[in-house]
Motif scaffolding. Structure first.
Motif, mmCIF file in Angstrom:
data_model
loop_
_atom_site.group_PDB
_atom_site.id
_atom_site.type_symbol
_atom_site.label_atom_id
_atom_site.label_comp_id
_atom_site.label_asym_id
_atom_site.label_seq_id
_atom_site.Cartn_x
_atom_site.Cartn_y
_atom_site.Cartn_z
ATOM 1 N N UNK A 20 0.821 -1.215 0.000
ATOM 2 C CA UNK A 20 0.000 0.000 0.000
ATOM 3 C C UNK A 20 0.852 1.261 0.000
ATOM 4 N N UNK A 21 1.890 1.296 0.822
ATOM 5 C CA UNK A 21 2.748 2.487 0.854
ATOM 6 C C UNK A 21 3.506 2.637 -0.458
ATOM 7 N N UNK A 22 3.848 1.527 -1.104
ATOM 8 C CA UNK A 22 4.489 1.574 -2.417
ATOM 9 C C UNK A 22 3.581 2.172 -3.474
ATOM 10 N N UNK A 23 2.289 1.875 -3.395
ATOM 11 C CA UNK A 23 1.323 2.459 -4.327
ATOM 12 C C UNK A 23 1.248 3.968 -4.149
ATOM 13 N N UNK A 24 1.252 4.415 -2.899
ATOM 14 C CA UNK A 24 1.244 5.863 -2.644
ATOM 15 C C UNK A 24 2.545 6.508 -3.115
ATOM 16 N N UNK A 36 0.279 21.088 -7.030
ATOM 17 C CA UNK A 36 -0.644 20.544 -6.041
ATOM 18 C C UNK A 36 -0.606 19.025 -5.887
ATOM 19 N N UNK A 37 0.571 18.464 -5.610
ATOM 20 C CA UNK A 37 0.593 17.012 -5.378
ATOM 21 C C UNK A 37 -0.114 16.679 -4.068
ATOM 22 N N UNK A 38 -0.708 15.516 -4.009
ATOM 23 C CA UNK A 38 -1.340 15.074 -2.762
ATOM 24 C C UNK A 38 -0.313 14.401 -1.864
ATOM 25 N N UNK A 39 0.715 13.788 -2.480
ATOM 26 C CA UNK A 39 1.767 13.090 -1.741
ATOM 27 C C UNK A 39 3.126 13.538 -2.259
ATOM 28 N N UNK A 40 4.082 13.658 -1.358
ATOM 29 C CA UNK A 40 5.464 13.950 -1.731
ATOM 30 C C UNK A 40 6.378 12.936 -1.049
ATOM 31 N N UNK A 41 7.508 12.678 -1.686
ATOM 32 C CA UNK A 41 8.483 11.727 -1.154
ATOM 33 C C UNK A 41 9.648 12.461 -0.503
#
Length: 71
Positions: A20-24, A36-41
């Motif tokens: 799941x975290x890999x998908x995000x 406007x990204x919802x997730x950043x690394x």
């Protein structure tokens, strides 16, 4: 917690994981450089234990930066 609808921005520590975290992480990688990204690394160097100023991670025993577990 990172999938709640009201989330504005989620920080993912890039540990080059799957599941799941890999998908995000894949979603975050696809949105790199876009508005406007919802997730950043957040990348890290596992050899030193320090954050690095990039989305990429350097695995323990390596010098190679990797963005995703399964690109």
């Amino acid at each position: 917690m990172l999938t709640i609808k009201s989330l504005k921005l989620g920080l993912i520590i890039n540990r080059l994981k799957t599941g799941d975290i890999g998908k995000l992480a894949n979603t975050a990688a696809e949105r790199m450089g876009k508005n406007n990204p919802k997730y950043v690394l957040q990348g890290r160097n596992e050899n030193t234990g320090l954050w690095i100023p990039t989305e990429y991670t350097i695995k323990l025993g390596s010098n190679e930066e990797k963005l995703l577990a399964n690109p």
